[in-house]
Design an enzyme around this catalytic site. Sequence first.
Site, PDB file in Angstrom:
ATOM      1  N   CYS A 254      60.897  78.809 -15.108  1.00  0.00           N
ATOM      2  CA  CYS A 254      59.608  78.570 -14.482  1.00  0.00           C
ATOM      3  C   CYS A 254      58.517  78.965 -15.478  1.00  0.00           C
ATOM      4  O   CYS A 254      58.737  79.785 -16.363  1.00  0.00           O
ATOM      5  CB  CYS A 254      59.491  79.409 -13.220  1.00  0.00           C
ATOM      6  SG  CYS A 254      60.840  79.134 -12.063  1.00  0.00           S
TER       7      CYS A 254
ATOM      8  N   ARG B 285      57.818  72.361 -19.641  1.00  0.00           N
ATOM      9  CA  ARG B 285      59.093  72.931 -19.241  1.00  0.00           C
ATOM     10  C   ARG B 285      59.656  72.253 -17.990  1.00  0.00           C
ATOM     11  O   ARG B 285      60.824  72.406 -17.683  1.00  0.00           O
ATOM     12  CB  ARG B 285      58.904  74.410 -18.909  1.00  0.00           C
ATOM     13  CG  ARG B 285      58.652  75.256 -20.119  1.00  0.00           C
ATOM     14  CD  ARG B 285      58.109  76.596 -19.693  1.00  0.00           C
ATOM     15  NE  ARG B 285      58.034  77.500 -20.819  1.00  0.00           N
ATOM     16  CZ  ARG B 285      58.997  78.333 -21.170  1.00  0.00           C
ATOM     17  NH1 ARG B 285      60.112  78.388 -20.482  1.00  0.00           N
ATOM     18  NH2 ARG B 285      58.865  79.111 -22.202  1.00  0.00           N
TER      19      ARG B 285
ATOM     20  N   TRP C 274      60.562  75.821 -10.701  1.00  0.00           N
ATOM     21  CA  TRP C 274      61.685  74.899 -10.523  1.00  0.00           C
ATOM     22  C   TRP C 274      62.522  75.480  -9.413  1.00  0.00           C
ATOM     23  O   TRP C 274      62.970  76.618  -9.494  1.00  0.00           O
ATOM     24  CB  TRP C 274      62.525  74.801 -11.798  1.00  0.00           C
ATOM     25  CG  TRP C 274      62.199  73.619 -12.620  1.00  0.00           C
ATOM     26  CD1 TRP C 274      61.503  73.635 -13.781  1.00  0.00           C
ATOM     27  CD2 TRP C 274      62.541  72.255 -12.367  1.00  0.00           C
ATOM     28  NE1 TRP C 274      61.381  72.357 -14.261  1.00  0.00           N
ATOM     29  CE2 TRP C 274      62.005  71.495 -13.424  1.00  0.00           C
ATOM     30  CE3 TRP C 274      63.233  71.599 -11.350  1.00  0.00           C
ATOM     31  CZ2 TRP C 274      62.146  70.111 -13.499  1.00  0.00           C
ATOM     32  CZ3 TRP C 274      63.371  70.223 -11.420  1.00  0.00           C
ATOM     33  CH2 TRP C 274      62.837  69.493 -12.482  1.00  0.00           C
TER      34      TRP C 274
ATOM     35  N   ASN D  43      60.812  84.215 -12.247  1.00  0.00           N
ATOM     36  CA  ASN D  43      61.718  83.221 -12.821  1.00  0.00           C
ATOM     37  C   ASN D  43      63.103  83.838 -12.817  1.00  0.00           C
ATOM     38  O   ASN D  43      63.256  85.022 -13.100  1.00  0.00           O
ATOM     39  CB  ASN D  43      61.312  82.882 -14.253  1.00  0.00           C
ATOM     40  CG  ASN D  43      62.362  82.010 -14.923  1.00  0.00           C
ATOM     41  OD1 ASN D  43      62.764  80.989 -14.379  1.00  0.00           O
ATOM     42  ND2 ASN D  43      62.846  82.435 -16.082  1.00  0.00           N
ATOM     43  N   GLY D  44      64.119  83.027 -12.514  1.00  0.00           N
ATOM     44  CA  GLY D  44      65.486  83.535 -12.550  1.00  0.00           C
ATOM     45  C   GLY D  44      66.108  83.502 -11.170  1.00  0.00           C
ATOM     46  O   GLY D  44      65.647  82.772 -10.283  1.00  0.00           O
TER      47      GLY D  44
ATOM     48  N   GLU E 299      76.041  62.532 -29.261  1.00  0.00           N
ATOM     49  CA  GLU E 299      74.620  62.863 -29.138  1.00  0.00           C
ATOM     50  C   GLU E 299      73.811  61.617 -28.744  1.00  0.00           C
ATOM     51  O   GLU E 299      72.890  61.697 -27.928  1.00  0.00           O
ATOM     52  CB  GLU E 299      74.115  63.465 -30.465  1.00  0.00           C
ATOM     53  CG  GLU E 299      72.614  63.685 -30.587  1.00  0.00           C
ATOM     54  CD  GLU E 299      72.044  64.691 -29.589  1.00  0.00           C
ATOM     55  OE1 GLU E 299      72.795  65.264 -28.799  1.00  0.00           O
ATOM     56  OE2 GLU E 299      70.807  64.859 -29.587  1.00  0.00           O
TER      57      GLU E 299
ATOM     58  N   LYS F  55      71.519  61.460 -25.341  1.00  0.00           N
ATOM     59  CA  LYS F  55      70.083  61.136 -25.349  1.00  0.00           C
ATOM     60  C   LYS F  55      69.786  60.046 -24.314  1.00  0.00           C
ATOM     61  O   LYS F  55      68.820  60.127 -23.566  1.00  0.00           O
ATOM     62  CB  LYS F  55      69.627  60.634 -26.732  1.00  0.00           C
ATOM     63  CG  LYS F  55      69.515  61.672 -27.810  1.00  0.00           C
ATOM     64  CD  LYS F  55      68.301  62.569 -27.711  1.00  0.00           C
ATOM     65  CE  LYS F  55      68.553  63.821 -26.938  1.00  0.00           C
ATOM     66  NZ  LYS F  55      69.227  64.911 -27.584  1.00  0.00           N
TER      67      LYS F  55
ATOM     68  N   GLU G 213      70.139  61.370 -20.666  1.00  0.00           N
ATOM     69  CA  GLU G 213      69.167  62.328 -20.149  1.00  0.00           C
ATOM     70  C   GLU G 213      67.774  61.754 -19.979  1.00  0.00           C
ATOM     71  O   GLU G 213      67.052  62.169 -19.081  1.00  0.00           O
ATOM     72  CB  GLU G 213      69.162  63.641 -20.938  1.00  0.00           C
ATOM     73  CG  GLU G 213      68.646  63.611 -22.338  1.00  0.00           C
ATOM     74  CD  GLU G 213      68.648  65.015 -22.971  1.00  0.00           C
ATOM     75  OE1 GLU G 213      68.756  65.084 -24.196  1.00  0.00           O
ATOM     76  OE2 GLU G 213      68.534  66.015 -22.250  1.00  0.00           O
TER      77      GLU G 213
ATOM     78  N   HIS H 186      93.319  54.444 -26.620  1.00  0.00           N
ATOM     79  CA  HIS H 186      94.021  55.305 -25.666  1.00  0.00           C
ATOM     80  C   HIS H 186      93.367  55.287 -24.290  1.00  0.00           C
ATOM     81  O   HIS H 186      93.659  56.144 -23.460  1.00  0.00           O
ATOM     82  CB  HIS H 186      94.084  56.738 -26.205  1.00  0.00           C
ATOM     83  CG  HIS H 186      94.835  56.831 -27.502  1.00  0.00           C
ATOM     84  ND1 HIS H 186      96.189  56.624 -27.586  1.00  0.00           N
ATOM     85  CD2 HIS H 186      94.406  57.042 -28.774  1.00  0.00           C
ATOM     86  CE1 HIS H 186      96.573  56.739 -28.853  1.00  0.00           C
ATOM     87  NE2 HIS H 186      95.503  56.984 -29.595  1.00  0.00           N
TER      88      HIS H 186
ATOM     89  N   LYS I  74      63.403  72.198 -20.355  1.00  0.00           N
ATOM     90  CA  LYS I  74      63.678  72.497 -21.756  1.00  0.00           C
ATOM     91  C   LYS I  74      64.674  73.621 -21.963  1.00  0.00           C
ATOM     92  O   LYS I  74      65.476  73.576 -22.877  1.00  0.00           O
ATOM     93  CB  LYS I  74      62.338  72.836 -22.442  1.00  0.00           C
ATOM     94  CG  LYS I  74      62.416  72.909 -23.945  1.00  0.00           C
ATOM     95  CD  LYS I  74      62.801  71.579 -24.545  1.00  0.00           C
ATOM     96  CE  LYS I  74      63.060  71.667 -26.024  1.00  0.00           C
ATOM     97  NZ  LYS I  74      63.829  70.489 -26.480  1.00  0.00           N
TER      98      LYS I  74
END
Length: 628
Positions: free
Chosen positions: A15, A40, A88, A114-115, A497, A501, A504, A520, A623
């Site tokens: 947060c 964020r 959040w 936060n947490g 990667e 990308k 997300e 396979h 983030k």
Amino acid sequence: MRVGRALWRTLCRVCGIVGYVGEQPALDVVLEGLRRLEYRGYDSAGVALVADGALASAKAAGKLANLEKVLSGDPMPAATTGLGHTRWATHGPPTDRNAHPHLDRAGQVALIHNGIIENFAVLRRELEAAGVTLVSDTDTEVAAHLLAAEVAAGAELADALRRVCRRLDGAFTLVAVHAGSPDRVVAARRNSPLVVGLGDGENFVASDVAAFIAHTRDALEVGDGQVVEITPDSVTLTDFEGDPVEEKRYHVDWDISAAQKDGYDFFMLKEIAEQPKAVADTLLGRVDEAGNLTLDEMRLSDDELRDIDKIIIIAAGTSYYAGLVAKYAIEHWTRIPCEVELASEFRYRDPIVGRRTLVVVISQSGETMDTLMALRHAREQGARVLAICNTNGATIPRESDAVLYTRAGIEVAVASTKAFLTQIVACYLVALYLGQIRGTKWGDEIAAVLRDLSAMPPKIAEVLRAMDPVRELARSLASTTSVLFLGRHVGYPVALEGALKLKEIAYMHAEGFAAGELKHGPIALVEQDVPVFVVVPSPRGRSVLHDKIVSNIQEVRARGARTIVIAEEGDEAVVPYADHIVRVPQCPTLLQPLLAVVPLQVFACEMAAARGFDVDQPRNLAKSVTVE
Ligand code: AGP
């Protein structure tokens, strides 16, 4: 629809937290700070001010604009002490009621968090048994009531917070104000970020320096298990027991313009464009006058490093893929066995770690909880831990035995780009350093690799200049439902990667595969016109690898795939089988990920924009992921 607790947990992110005390209008400072932390990601916001011996607060679900609308309809009183929060959701959905700050019954204390307070259910029952009515679904609200009770029982505010912290299990940053303390903000942290901004006649607390950098660049670390009290002219730091702790001040060396988009449509685009500089900066000053590689921040002695018999790289997401790339170079250059492990899996599998193990943790933010917990587990087992991190003073480098900072500069977009390149470079520097001190690499060999690395920034810039066809391709494929990515050797993690990308930010089904694994199983996914990116290694030097992947391209094309081939200049063997070719400059195979990933980043970014999605703040993501 009711969302289960487990899902809310997975949605929990950092947060945004700001607290201010000084001479300026606190509301303006706090709102500006929250705006700087918007990147964020959050789903509600709120503020509280201490004015004329009373608290005023306002909160609203949704973006800051919603809160500002509330404030314009019902203005807050003038005040020079206040706090603000962007949330959040963790416990309870993102509503006005669950937004922070939370106040106690008497409206004397306002608290943001936060947490996750893990024992909140027990504490909630205790409060309810004592006749307190809780009005939200959050874990945070219990802390507000507990704090108010401590103050009502006679404790001074900072001491009250220390008492509360001692009762809480879990991870938290807490910031609070009290109606009776007009010039005071208190804050505490355990396993969650908190930093103090030191001004002249004013002080700040925040989850990130970005919140106060427009006012001051002088900062103070708040360590784990510490409480800080700020007034306009003082900062007092103690542990949870109230014992004073040593202060660590530092200067923030990036300015506010670094947090702006510099004319790009998205932070992600700006950060992709910054990659040549980020790589160059990460390489800067690593060689001494005698031509030896020197890593000043290493803090592990050469003897300790010579003693190592195993390396384990631990990271999450993109940082994990950087680790997968690094494994190839580390084993090749040092001959030390290297494992790469997902941070979230590491400590749950009874890993074989000992005094001679070097654990390399990679984290852009330095706050990823999975990685932090793995780090702690590794240290408990006696391993030496080296952090590769992009954030000065973050928890992960602070808790490691040694650190090598990547110098990518602030990365704002949730989708990591420039951090990935610099993490690979930093890992390579570590590998070369190990090769140097253990004698597995000659000085001239190391110098040659360093020369090759120094030649990469202009090559990355060259790739960037040629991205128009990739953007066009992305736009033309905007309605596609699935994209596959293939690679071999270091091209394999690049494929992973590329797929990450696209998932997300473009919310598209995307899968990365080791090209040799196709037969396979995954080849069953290939159908008419499905786009398949193939990362092709250089035909020079590793021709077997190259020949094999050319066969893989033929295999998927024969089944109707639309092949998009990333190949180096002059590689003509791929031409007959490529529907599209993206050229990258020639370079040694181990360095090719620094070039080959760039078109995949650009493709994902353009695809997300073409599909109308928020490129920088994708849904359900933020983030820094500070819960396990
Ligand atoms: C990358 O685009 C992601 N947003 C994510 O996978 C990220 O790399 C991961 O959460 C690890 O973060 P860190 O590097 O800050 O530890």
